[in-house]
Design a protein around this motif. Structure first.
Motif, mmCIF file in Angstrom:
data_model
loop_
_atom_site.group_PDB
_atom_site.id
_atom_site.type_symbol
_atom_site.label_atom_id
_atom_site.label_comp_id
_atom_site.label_asym_id
_atom_site.label_seq_id
_atom_site.Cartn_x
_atom_site.Cartn_y
_atom_site.Cartn_z
ATOM 1 N N GLY A 1 7.972 3.370 -7.941
ATOM 2 C CA GLY A 1 6.973 4.414 -8.278
ATOM 3 C C GLY A 1 7.538 5.822 -8.401
ATOM 4 O O GLY A 1 7.306 6.670 -9.223
ATOM 5 N N LEU A 2 8.832 6.179 -7.760
ATOM 6 C CA LEU A 2 9.596 7.323 -7.869
ATOM 7 C C LEU A 2 10.085 7.267 -9.253
ATOM 8 O O LEU A 2 10.288 8.310 -10.141
ATOM 9 C CB LEU A 2 10.698 7.526 -6.650
ATOM 10 N N PRO B 1 0.865 -1.295 0.040
ATOM 11 C CA PRO B 1 -0.227 -0.120 0.039
ATOM 12 C C PRO B 1 0.669 1.372 0.007
ATOM 13 O O PRO B 1 0.608 2.330 -0.367
ATOM 14 C CB PRO B 1 -0.814 -0.081 1.333
ATOM 15 N N VAL B 2 2.032 1.202 0.721
ATOM 16 C CA VAL B 2 2.772 2.559 0.712
ATOM 17 C C VAL B 2 3.284 2.722 -0.628
ATOM 18 O O VAL B 2 3.196 4.090 -1.052
ATOM 19 C CB VAL B 2 3.813 2.204 1.619
ATOM 20 N N GLU B 3 3.823 1.878 -1.362
ATOM 21 C CA GLU B 3 4.379 2.129 -2.786
ATOM 22 C C GLU B 3 3.029 2.475 -3.690
ATOM 23 O O GLU B 3 3.426 3.127 -4.667
ATOM 24 C CB GLU B 3 4.966 0.612 -3.209
ATOM 25 N N LEU B 4 2.091 1.712 -3.511
ATOM 26 C CA LEU B 4 0.719 2.118 -4.205
ATOM 27 C C LEU B 4 0.452 3.779 -4.030
ATOM 28 O O LEU B 4 0.303 4.421 -5.111
ATOM 29 C CB LEU B 4 -0.331 1.305 -3.760
#
Length: 84
Positions: A61-62, A3-6
């Motif tokens: 993601g970054l 969830p954090v990466e999402l």
């Protein structure tokens, strides 16, 4: 995907999307007269560093957001400098 990466990926999509209208307008009009030079230089450098950071820590993601954002900002900067 955790969830954090999402959340990071969604933030990247939204902030990257914010540059698309300006890049398209700059490309179409061949003018970046109203874009502040300091802003765009800082964005190119800052987003390049975010890209490097994302690659180093493995945050795709970054990486994904900034692999799109950096060229968009560089396009705006190129037009700004070439039309000065």
């Amino acid at each position: 995907m955790d969830p954090v990466e999402l959340i990071g990926l969604m933030a990247g999509v939204l902030t990257t999307s914010a540059f698309v209208p300006q890049a398209l307008q700059t490309w179409r009009t061949r003018s970046a007269r109203d874009v502040n030079l300091g802003l765009i230089v800082l964005l190119v450098v800052g987003n390049s560093l975010w890209f490097a950071y994302g690659a180093l820590v493995g945050s795709w993601g970054l990486v994904a957001a900034n692999i799109v954002t950096v060229p968009l900002c560089m396009l705006i900067l190129w037009v700004k400098l070439s039309r000065a």
